[in-house]
Design a protein around this motif. Structure first.
Motif, mmCIF file in Angstrom:
data_model
loop_
_atom_site.group_PDB
_atom_site.id
_atom_site.type_symbol
_atom_site.label_atom_id
_atom_site.label_comp_id
_atom_site.label_asym_id
_atom_site.label_seq_id
_atom_site.Cartn_x
_atom_site.Cartn_y
_atom_site.Cartn_z
ATOM 1 N N SER A 26 7.718 34.097 14.751
ATOM 2 C CA SER A 26 6.739 34.955 14.088
ATOM 3 C C SER A 26 6.110 34.236 12.901
ATOM 4 N N GLY A 27 4.799 34.294 12.810
ATOM 5 C CA GLY A 27 4.086 33.669 11.708
ATOM 6 C C GLY A 27 3.606 32.257 11.981
ATOM 7 N N GLU A 28 4.016 31.673 13.101
ATOM 8 C CA GLU A 28 3.603 30.311 13.423
ATOM 9 C C GLU A 28 2.293 30.261 14.195
ATOM 10 N N GLY A 29 1.818 31.389 14.668
ATOM 11 C CA GLY A 29 0.578 31.415 15.421
ATOM 12 C C GLY A 29 0.834 31.337 16.910
ATOM 13 N N THR A 30 -0.246 31.107 17.655
ATOM 14 C CA THR A 30 -0.154 31.076 19.102
ATOM 15 C C THR A 30 -0.877 29.849 19.643
ATOM 16 N N LEU A 31 -0.415 29.363 20.773
ATOM 17 C CA LEU A 31 -1.032 28.216 21.447
ATOM 18 C C LEU A 31 -1.298 28.595 22.894
ATOM 19 N N TYR A 32 -2.482 28.250 23.375
ATOM 20 C CA TYR A 32 -2.790 28.502 24.775
ATOM 21 C C TYR A 32 -3.829 27.511 25.263
ATOM 22 N N GLN A 33 -3.870 27.341 26.574
ATOM 23 C CA GLN A 33 -4.823 26.413 27.173
ATOM 24 C C GLN A 33 -6.073 27.182 27.582
ATOM 25 N N ARG A 34 -7.220 26.669 27.170
ATOM 26 C CA ARG A 34 -8.502 27.281 27.480
ATOM 27 C C ARG A 34 -8.925 26.916 28.902
ATOM 28 N N THR A 35 -9.919 27.621 29.400
ATOM 29 C CA THR A 35 -10.391 27.350 30.765
ATOM 30 C C THR A 35 -11.057 25.988 30.879
ATOM 31 N N ASP A 36 -11.534 25.430 29.758
ATOM 32 C CA ASP A 36 -12.150 24.104 29.816
ATOM 33 C C ASP A 36 -11.116 22.980 29.729
ATOM 34 N N GLY A 37 -9.828 23.331 29.669
ATOM 35 C CA GLY A 37 -8.762 22.333 29.670
ATOM 36 C C GLY A 37 -8.227 21.978 28.296
ATOM 37 N N ARG A 38 -8.975 22.313 27.239
ATOM 38 C CA ARG A 38 -8.486 22.023 25.890
ATOM 39 C C ARG A 38 -7.442 23.047 25.484
ATOM 40 N N TRP A 39 -6.635 22.703 24.491
ATOM 41 C CA TRP A 39 -5.636 23.608 23.943
ATOM 42 C C TRP A 39 -6.153 24.193 22.649
ATOM 43 N N GLU A 40 -5.892 25.473 22.431
ATOM 44 C CA GLU A 40 -6.322 26.159 21.220
ATOM 45 C C GLU A 40 -5.109 26.766 20.531
ATOM 46 N N ALA A 42 -4.103 29.330 17.199
ATOM 47 C CA ALA A 42 -4.694 30.318 16.306
ATOM 48 C C ALA A 42 -3.582 30.977 15.497
ATOM 49 N N ALA A 43 -3.906 31.318 14.245
ATOM 50 C CA ALA A 43 -2.945 31.996 13.378
ATOM 51 C C ALA A 43 -3.712 32.775 12.325
ATOM 52 N N TYR A 44 -3.079 33.804 11.784
ATOM 53 C CA TYR A 44 -3.658 34.567 10.691
ATOM 54 C C TYR A 44 -3.124 34.010 9.374
ATOM 55 N N VAL A 45 -4.037 33.777 8.427
ATOM 56 C CA VAL A 45 -3.662 33.289 7.106
ATOM 57 C C VAL A 45 -4.387 34.114 6.055
ATOM 58 N N PRO A 46 -3.819 34.256 4.861
ATOM 59 C CA PRO A 46 -4.501 35.040 3.823
ATOM 60 C C PRO A 46 -5.670 34.262 3.223
ATOM 61 N N THR A 47 -6.686 34.990 2.770
ATOM 62 C CA THR A 47 -7.833 34.376 2.111
ATOM 63 C C THR A 47 -7.681 34.534 0.600
ATOM 64 N N ALA A 48 -8.597 33.922 -0.135
ATOM 65 C CA ALA A 48 -8.565 34.013 -1.592
ATOM 66 C C ALA A 48 -8.800 35.454 -2.050
ATOM 67 N N GLY A 49 -9.508 36.254 -1.262
ATOM 68 C CA GLY A 49 -9.802 37.639 -1.613
ATOM 69 C C GLY A 49 -8.690 38.615 -1.269
#
Length: 92
Positions: A26-40, A42-49
């Motif tokens: 938990s908190g490390e984000g997610t990894l998945y392979q896109r349909t174009d073959g690249r890996w993506e 993603a994770a949620y991080v806090p902003t300055a606001g």
């Protein structure tokens, strides 16, 4: 006599990791392979606001995307907030 061929799914690319080692906590984000073959990654991080923002990183391999995502998440853990929006040249 008729023979029936049963199609088997293609074997996934061997990344040298066991299936259990691919799980992210938990908190490390997610990894998945896109349909174009690249890996993506993603994770949620806090902003300055004080809100949260979903960041995305891309890589040619799963490991490359995981390394980039880990770097971004570690920046967050070091209390370096991400800007609330992308800034452009000339913004004051």
């Amino acid at each position: 006599m008729t023979t029936t061929l049963i199609a088997t799914p293609d074997e996934p690319e061997d990344t040298g990791e066991s299936r259990a080692a691919r799980r992210r906590t938990s908190g490390e984000g997610t990894l998945y392979q896109r349909t174009d073959g690249r890996w993506e990654g993603a994770a949620y991080v806090p902003t300055a606001g004080g809100q949260t923002r979903r960041i995305r990183v891309y890589g040619k391999t799963r490991r490359e995307a995981a390394d980039k995502l880990t770097k971004k998440v570690n920046e967050h853990r070091q209390k370096l907030p991400f800007p609330a929006r992308d800034s452009a040249l000339g913004d004051s």
